[in-house]
Design an enzyme around this catalytic site. Sequence first.
Site, PDB file in Angstrom:
ATOM      1  N   ASN A 123       0.865  -1.183   0.000  1.00 61.17           N
ATOM      2  CA  ASN A 123       0.000   0.000   0.000  1.00 61.17           C
ATOM      3  C   ASN A 123       0.903   1.234   0.000  1.00 61.17           C
ATOM      4  OD1 ASN A 123       0.411   1.112   2.763  1.00 61.17           O
ATOM      5  ND2 ASN A 123      -0.551  -0.794   3.437  1.00 61.17           N
TER       6      ASN A 123
ATOM      7  N   ASP B  48       2.713  -8.486   9.257  1.00 59.71           N
ATOM      8  CA  ASP B  48       1.413  -7.809   9.332  1.00 59.71           C
ATOM      9  C   ASP B  48       0.368  -8.616  10.105  1.00 59.71           C
ATOM     10  OD1 ASP B  48       2.217  -5.538   8.033  1.00 59.71           O
ATOM     11  OD2 ASP B  48       1.513  -6.165   6.059  1.00 59.71           O
TER      12      ASP B  48
ATOM     13  N   ASN C  96      -8.058  -7.756  10.035  1.00 56.42           N
ATOM     14  CA  ASN C  96      -8.187  -8.399   8.733  1.00 56.42           C
ATOM     15  C   ASN C  96      -8.386  -9.912   8.813  1.00 56.42           C
ATOM     16  OD1 ASN C  96      -5.515  -6.206   7.936  1.00 56.42           O
ATOM     17  ND2 ASN C  96      -7.654  -5.832   7.444  1.00 56.42           N
TER      18      ASN C  96
ATOM     19  N   ARG D 193       0.418 -11.564   2.352  1.00 60.29           N
ATOM     20  CA  ARG D 193      -0.408 -11.767   3.543  1.00 60.29           C
ATOM     21  C   ARG D 193      -1.177 -13.088   3.538  1.00 60.29           C
ATOM     22  NH1 ARG D 193      -3.344  -6.903   6.381  1.00 60.29           N
ATOM     23  NH2 ARG D 193      -3.068  -8.463   8.026  1.00 60.29           N
TER      24      ARG D 193
ATOM     25  N   ARG E  51      -8.721  -4.393  -2.050  1.00 60.82           N
ATOM     26  CA  ARG E  51      -8.337  -5.641  -1.397  1.00 60.82           C
ATOM     27  C   ARG E  51      -9.459  -6.678  -1.377  1.00 60.82           C
ATOM     28  NH1 ARG E  51      -4.053  -5.265   2.158  1.00 60.82           N
ATOM     29  NH2 ARG E  51      -2.621  -3.609   1.572  1.00 60.82           N
TER      30      ARG E  51
ATOM     31  N   HIS F 226      -8.434   0.060   2.621  1.00 59.14           N
ATOM     32  CA  HIS F 226      -9.431  -0.682   3.380  1.00 59.14           C
ATOM     33  C   HIS F 226     -10.494   0.289   3.867  1.00 59.14           C
ATOM     34  CE1 HIS F 226      -6.716  -4.315   4.647  1.00 59.14           C
ATOM     35  NE2 HIS F 226      -7.515  -4.657   3.656  1.00 59.14           N
TER      36      HIS F 226
ATOM     37  N   ASP G  68     -11.876   0.497   6.748  1.00 53.73           N
ATOM     38  CA  ASP G  68     -11.658   1.006   8.114  1.00 53.73           C
ATOM     39  C   ASP G  68     -10.603   2.103   8.193  1.00 53.73           C
ATOM     40  OD1 ASP G  68      -9.306  -0.471   7.849  1.00 53.73           O
ATOM     41  OD2 ASP G  68      -9.613  -1.658   9.660  1.00 53.73           O
TER      42      ASP G  68
ATOM     43  N   CYS H 291      -7.206  -1.285  13.058  1.00 54.96           N
ATOM     44  CA  CYS H 291      -6.512  -2.355  12.338  1.00 54.96           C
ATOM     45  C   CYS H 291      -5.846  -3.357  13.282  1.00 54.96           C
ATOM     46  CB  CYS H 291      -5.451  -1.765  11.418  1.00 54.96           C
ATOM     47  SG  CYS H 291      -6.103  -0.769  10.067  1.00 54.96           S
TER      48      CYS H 291
END
Length: 286
Positions: A14, A62, A68, A87, A141, A170, A172, A266
Amino acid sequence: MCRPRHFAVTYSINPWMDPRAWADNREALHATAARQWAGLYGTLLARGAAVEAIESTPGLPDLVFTANAAVVLDRKAVLARFFHPERQCEQPVFAASFRALQARGLLDEVVELPEGVTLEGAGDCIWDRWRGLFWMGYGFRSDVAATHAIEERLGVRCVPLALADPSFYHLDTAFCALPCGNVLYYPGAFTGAALDSIHDHVAPTQRIPLNRADAARFAANAVCFDRVLVLSSCSEALRRALEGRGYTVAKTPLHAFLRSGGLACCLTLRLDHRTRAEQASAMTAA
């Protein structure tokens, strides 16, 4: 939550991530991240939260962004499926963690998305307790098809919102549905059609639009406890506006994690979201 023992910025998926800048000051930045995570953890405990921990895993920097991991409602978890290969290795770790929670009786059911459907958990699927629905971000995503998958698996309506700015990849990062009906959001993160949808569902008196400066601070990336908002930072003007609506703003600095594109929301995943019907059933049973 997941302690940031192995947190780092080692790749870029990102616009916030700069592995070279992290490598230049790695030890100091990691120490700052550990201290700031502990500050968030302590703030949540002080506000009455009970926290379940996922073990940090080498090679998964992450994993700390547990928002997530899944979408959870009425003690049922729908496991995430990640877009980026970097991820995707988190998926079996999160799946095992949710199965463990189910074995302990903290969840009733753990299910998967349909094959080929991508959804990065509560980062793109935000529960709105006031309206009894999910807001679903898509475009960077997560797939718009996840809207129907969540509706089928969790039995509640999903409102899709197309994201327009890669810095707010995202939902959020630019949208927060507050428990008392207000919605905190950055208009620049959304397409015109998505903004129309927000305006169709949220009365003008319940909208709290962010300016670009507060959006860049991820002021919408907050953890909400009724009238308390736990966040990393916001402008004094926004703080006063929130306090004018009866909210308390609890700041806990988390700027080390913004280097990876995530802050308070997050770093957490709520396991206690309930529909009103489920809440009423639980109260009757009690």
